[in-house]
Scaffold this motif. Structure first.
Motif, short mmCIF file in Angstrom:
data_model
loop_
_atom_site.label_atom_id
_atom_site.label_comp_id
_atom_site.label_asym_id
_atom_site.label_seq_id
_atom_site.Cartn_x
_atom_site.Cartn_y
_atom_site.Cartn_z
N VAL A 6 -4.37 12.90 -12.16
CA VAL A 6 -3.78 12.94 -10.82
C VAL A 6 -2.59 11.98 -10.79
O VAL A 6 -2.30 11.29 -11.77
N SER A 7 -1.90 11.93 -9.68
CA SER A 7 -0.66 11.16 -9.61
C SER A 7 -0.89 9.72 -9.17
O SER A 7 -1.89 9.40 -8.52
N GLY A 8 0.07 8.87 -9.50
CA GLY A 8 0.14 7.51 -8.99
C GLY A 8 1.43 7.35 -8.21
O GLY A 8 2.30 8.22 -8.25
N THR A 9 1.58 6.23 -7.52
CA THR A 9 2.70 6.13 -6.58
C THR A 9 3.99 5.60 -7.21
O THR A 9 5.04 5.64 -6.58
N GLY A 10 3.95 5.09 -8.43
CA GLY A 10 5.18 4.73 -9.12
C GLY A 10 5.97 3.61 -8.49
O GLY A 10 7.20 3.62 -8.51
N TRP B 207 -0.16 -0.11 -9.99
CA TRP B 207 0.89 0.04 -8.98
C TRP B 207 2.06 0.89 -9.49
O TRP B 207 2.60 1.73 -8.77
N LEU B 208 2.44 0.71 -10.75
CA LEU B 208 3.68 1.31 -11.26
C LEU B 208 3.51 2.64 -11.98
O LEU B 208 4.47 3.38 -12.15
N ARG B 209 2.30 2.97 -12.40
CA ARG B 209 2.12 4.22 -13.12
C ARG B 209 2.30 5.42 -12.19
O ARG B 209 2.14 5.32 -10.96
N THR B 210 2.61 6.56 -12.79
CA THR B 210 2.74 7.80 -12.03
C THR B 210 1.63 8.79 -12.34
O THR B 210 1.52 9.82 -11.67
N LYS B 211 0.83 8.51 -13.37
CA LYS B 211 -0.29 9.36 -13.76
C LYS B 211 -1.52 8.50 -13.96
O LYS B 211 -1.43 7.36 -14.44
N ILE C 151 4.53 -5.01 0.82
CA ILE C 151 3.38 -4.13 0.90
C ILE C 151 3.50 -3.07 -0.19
O ILE C 151 4.52 -2.39 -0.28
N THR C 152 2.49 -2.95 -1.01
CA THR C 152 2.54 -2.04 -2.15
C THR C 152 1.46 -0.97 -2.04
O THR C 152 0.41 -1.18 -1.45
N SER C 153 1.74 0.19 -2.66
CA SER C 153 0.82 1.32 -2.63
C SER C 153 0.29 1.56 -4.05
O SER C 153 1.07 1.63 -5.00
N GLN C 154 -1.02 1.69 -4.19
CA GLN C 154 -1.63 1.89 -5.49
C GLN C 154 -2.94 2.68 -5.37
O GLN C 154 -3.52 2.77 -4.28
N SER D 228 -7.38 11.17 -0.33
CA SER D 228 -6.75 11.21 0.98
C SER D 228 -5.89 12.46 1.05
O SER D 228 -5.61 13.11 0.06
N ARG D 229 -5.45 12.80 2.25
CA ARG D 229 -4.60 13.98 2.39
C ARG D 229 -3.31 13.80 1.62
O ARG D 229 -2.81 14.71 0.96
N ARG D 230 -2.70 12.58 1.68
CA ARG D 230 -1.48 12.32 0.91
C ARG D 230 -1.75 12.50 -0.59
O ARG D 230 -0.93 13.06 -1.30
N ALA D 231 -2.91 12.02 -1.06
CA ALA D 231 -3.21 12.12 -2.49
C ALA D 231 -3.31 13.57 -2.92
O ALA D 231 -2.88 13.94 -4.01
N LEU D 232 -3.90 14.41 -2.09
CA LEU D 232 -4.00 15.82 -2.43
C LEU D 232 -2.63 16.47 -2.51
O LEU D 232 -2.36 17.27 -3.40
#
Length: 462
Positions: free
Chosen positions: A433-437, A420-424, A361-364, A8-12
């Protein structure tokens, strides 16, 4: 969210950052029962805040608003204190980049006191709750203090209005904001290179309220806050111990049945995970749309309220419905609902909320094989956590389902907590790539019960 693994654009945008850093009554609760830990699933607020790498702070009370610096704003008393336009500070032109229209607007400003972060932060996300009648809008800005004693410029965190008619601007984030040390990625302030040790140690928020010249209407802002965090880089997180079982009766809506509908809003329903999740919880708290509000939707479409949520969370710059603060602000347009964006630290935090009757609501993001039973992979997806099984597994309303009936899913606790909690993470190509932490939207009553207040306070939300 797309049901295939594509950025997604946010992911990039997030990947670019990653590369740089190598009252209210509780709706019914079904079969709730403690299974260990504290009896009610809640935690002590002060002890929880002391160990949390997140600092959420908000201005919500009359006393809070009095402590800010006002230029043309007035205080609004009552059940939901806030600020509105009094005698405007001036008039300024604004050229809407999405319509090309230039118009004059009366404006007034309110600037918060300096908030010193309990956690020097690498990221900050602002959120707000406001009423914006037709012909009014607000701008939210952030100015931060760095750990080396210098300051950021004033960054625009969002230009927002509830409407999108001819008298309104188009709600929008603002790209290309950077001072060479930090940048704004859609809705998120981020230190460009966290490995240098540079952090944001404080910030101020500035509200600018706008209306048509000579109008008597005014926007009113009831809640203004921001979440600062410094989440360590990690591919995995420690496993939490199940403490509470229970399930909330949250409406179920599928984004997939809207595939191809209203493609002007992020290519239609397949990308509507965020507004679909938002609408589920809005309705859980009693928010309803009128027939008049839904009259624009094709009457042959099922669940027209999901189409409405997509339209009214849409960020015209981001070109999507997944702007996190815009979703929280949308939820708060419904009477009696507040919305914030924050980060949580474990599934224990979510259990605390569920025990108090508050879904989240969670982001992953994940590969298909990382979440058993999902049937898809995604570079960014929102879903609604509505409960936990007796074994501690996650019960989620996952909008990436073929129809409304299939929305309720049970996901393995360990898998779900990690994605859900990882950042990588590794994407389908093997690239880091990144995760949402642990990003989370929380919608809750304007007048929460004592139990709900205790649960929210334990997570740093007051």
């Amino acid at each position: 969210m797309s049901r295939v693994e594509q950025p997604s654009r946010r992911a990039l945008l997030a990947a670019a950052v990653a590369a740089a850093v190598a009252g209210g009554a509780v709706p019914a609760v079904a079969h709730a029962a403690p299974i260990g830990g504290t009896g009610d699933g809640t935690a002590d607020p002060d002890r929880a805040a002391a160990r949390r790498p997140v600092d959420y702070h908000a201005w919500t009370t009359l006393q809070d608003w009095r402590h800010g610096t006002a230029r043309g704003t007035r205080l609004v008393a009552g059940a939901r204190p806030g600020v509105a336009i009094g005698t405007p500070a001036g008039t300024a032109d604004y050229t809407d980049p999405h319509t090309g229209t230039t118009a004059a607007w009366e404006y007034a400003t309110w600037t918060s006191p300096v908030h010193r972060l309990a956690v020097p932060a690498t990221e900050v996300i602002a959120s707000w709750n406001a009423h914006t009648p037709t012909g009014t809008w607000i701008e939210v800005e952030l100015k931060g203090g760095y750990s080396d004693g210098t300051d950021t410029p004033w960054y625009v965190m969002g230009r927002w209005t509830a409407g999108d008619g001819d008298q309104d601007i188009r709600r929008t984030s603002v790209d290309d904001q950077s001072d060479g040390r930090s940048s704004i990625w859609t809705d998120t302030f981020s230190i460009d290179d966290a490995s240098t040790g540079l952090r944001l140690t404080s910030y101020r928020l500035r509200l600018t309220l706008h209306r048509r010249p000579g109008a008597r209407t005014t926007p009113t802002v009831w809640r203004l806050g921001a979440m600062g965090s410094d989440i360590p880089d990690r591919f995995t997180v420690p496993a939490s111990i199940p403490r509470h079982a229970g399930e909330l009766r949250v409406p179920r809506y599928s984004q997939e049945i809207h595939k191809g509908q209203y493609p002007e809003y992020d290519n239609g329903g397949e990308a509507w995970c965020s507004p679909t999740s938002s609408q589920m919880i809005v309705e859980y708290w009693g928010g309803r749309l009128t027939a008049e509000q839904l009259a624009w939707v094709d009457p042959s479409y099922a669940d027209p309220q999901v189409c409405h949520a997509a339209r009214y969370t849409y960020d015209h710059q981001y070109a999507g419905c997944g702007n996190w603060p815009f979703n929280a602000a949308y939820a708060a347009t419904f009477e009696g609902i507040q919305g914030v964006v924050t980060r949580l630290g474990s599934l224990t935090d979510l259990e605390t909320l569920i025990a108090a009757g508050i879904p989240a609501i969670t982001s992953q993001s994940f590969l298909e094989e990382e979440l058993t039973g999902s049937g898809y992979g995604t570079s960014g997806h929102l879903m609604t956590v509505i409960g936990f099984t007796a074994d501690g597994d996650v019960i989620a309303n996952d909008p990436a389902s073929d129809d409304d009936e299939a929305v309720r899913r049970v996901y393995k606790r360990r898998e779900w907590e990690n994605i859900w909690l990882r950042t990588k993470r590794y994407n389908a190509s093997g690239k880091v790539v990144s995760g949402t932490g642990g990003v989370c939207y929380l919608y809750f009553p304007a007048r929460p019960s004592a139990r709900q207040r205790k649960a929210l306070a334990a997570l740093g939300v007051r």
